[in-house]
Design an enzyme around this catalytic site. Structure first.
Site: not given
Length: 403
Positions: A208, A304, A323, A337
């Protein structure tokens, strides 16, 4: 920096003991006075004569030294220093400390003292990762013992991984940070930063646009407040901060393993932009164009990391901060989230292309917690980091629960 400070240096056994000689010199260069204690195992790697010559004073070795007992005594020796430093701190010494054993001079000094203690662990990677060592480390940190390192790298035994003694300069910085105590002095904080790279073949990868600038700024700000920071970073475009333990990684799975190895900690800040997926069977050769059409890539979900740490049953940091980089419905997605992951705070920001935040110099964040959503104005990433570091310091100083 350390002018007039008295350091009692306990040198444990292990090949890393040779670094203690350089540590003595570096401490003296900073103005500190060093009183050395050499364990019997330590004598197998460095001689009492070399330690004494560098320290400029007698080296203490025996619990039942009648002359020393008459002149000072091991109780007074353990309390006359401003700080006790154990370098290298072996698995055996850590086990003795955690269990309250006192069967030699070093362990007796460590049990009898009311002076703060700083450990610099060094051992084989398997010993460092063993559940017994992790339990002992958690107990010692709970007792208020500070820790610097260990570093990751090749070892004398031929294995590679975490367990190398921190370099003398790093230990000196940790000692200096203790005396320049800020609100986070004595706190160990793990920070993740940068992107991860998930290989497709030897030349291509999934990634990314994260530069690692915000995570780097957070680590630097936490260190400035006195924290011991373990900085786990993917291949970022900005250099890592100084004065922290840097653990470079490439993939999400490597980052997850590095975070797990860095625990226990008082807090964890997950600023890294981790790839959600990886190619299940990355090629060992560059994929070529084919007349048969486009190649087929099979994907698997990456671990995760935030959820794994936030929902730990044992050894969970007191404060877990995630974040959330979103491109739409930022507050709604970030709030969901936080609840889904189980972390204490989410730092949400809008990274849609028009904002220029992803890879840029500024950020505009909203900190979401049980107390609600706290929107901050757009500011430099360094300013965001400093404000977040102060908020973390206030939270760790406050009575639990953290909100």
């Amino acid at each position: 920096m350390l002018s007039g400070k008295h350091i009692l240096l306990i040198i444990g056994g292990g090949i890393a003991a040779y670094k203690s000689l350089e540590l003595i010199r570096r401490l003296q260069d900073k103005g500190a006075r060093v009183t050395p204690v050499l364990t019997r195992a330590g004598e197998e790697f460095v001689t009492p004569l070399s330690v004494s010559a560098l320290a400029g004073t007698a080296v203490h070795r025996d619990l039942f030294d009648l002359t020393a007992e008459a002149e000072m005594g091991h109780i007074q020796l353990s309390r006359s220093a401003d700080l006790l430093v154990v370098a290298p701190a072996t698995a055996d010494l850590m086990a003795k400390m955690a269990q309250g054993h006192a069967n030699d001079l070093a362990s007796t000094l460590l049990l009898a003292t009311d002076t703060p203690i700083l450990l610099a662990p060094a051992m084989n990677v398997r010993m460092w990762q063993h559940p017994a060592t992790r339990r002992n480390l958690a107990q010692l940190m709970g007792d208020g013992v500070q820790v610097v390192g260990p570093d990751e790298g090749g070892m004398a035994c031929g294995e590679f991984g975490p367990g190398r003694l921190a370099e003398p300069d790093e230990i000196v910085r940790a000692i200096a940070a203790y005396f320049d105590a800020g609100p986070l002095a004595g706190k160990r904080i793990v920070v993740t930063s940068g992107p991860t790279h998930e290989p497709i073949d030897p030349v291509r990868y999934i990634a990314n646009r994260s530069s690692g600038a915000q995570g780097t700024a957070v680590a630097r700000a936490l260190r400035a407040l006195g924290a011991e920071v373990v900085f786990v970073t993917g291949p970022a475009t900005v250099p890592p901060p100084e004065g922290v333990e840097v653990v470079p990684v490439e993939t999400a799975r490597e980052m997850a393993a590095a975070v797990d190895a860095a625990l226990p900690a008082d807090a964890a800040v997950f600023a890294a932009a981790v790839a959600d997926w990886r190619v299940t069977s990355a090629g060992d050769r560059k994929l070529k164009k084919s007349k048969d059409g486009l190649p087929t890539l099979d994907f698997a979900e990456n671990p995760d990391i935030l959820k794994g740490v936030a929902q730990r049953q044992t050894g969970r940091p007191a404060l877990v901060v995630g974040f959330a980089a979103e491109t739409n419905d930022v507050i709604e997605h970030a709030t969901a989230k936080r609840l889904r992951k189980g972390c204490d705070w989410i730092v949400a920001n809008d990274v849609s292309p028009a904002t220029g935040i992803m890879g840029g110099q500024e950020n505009s964040v909203t900190v979401i917690s049980d107390s609600g959503a706290e929107a901050w104005p757009r500011m430099a990433k360094e300013a965001v980091a400093e404000k977040l570091a102060r908020k973390i310091a206030d939270a760790l100083a406050a009575p639990k629960p953290v909100t």
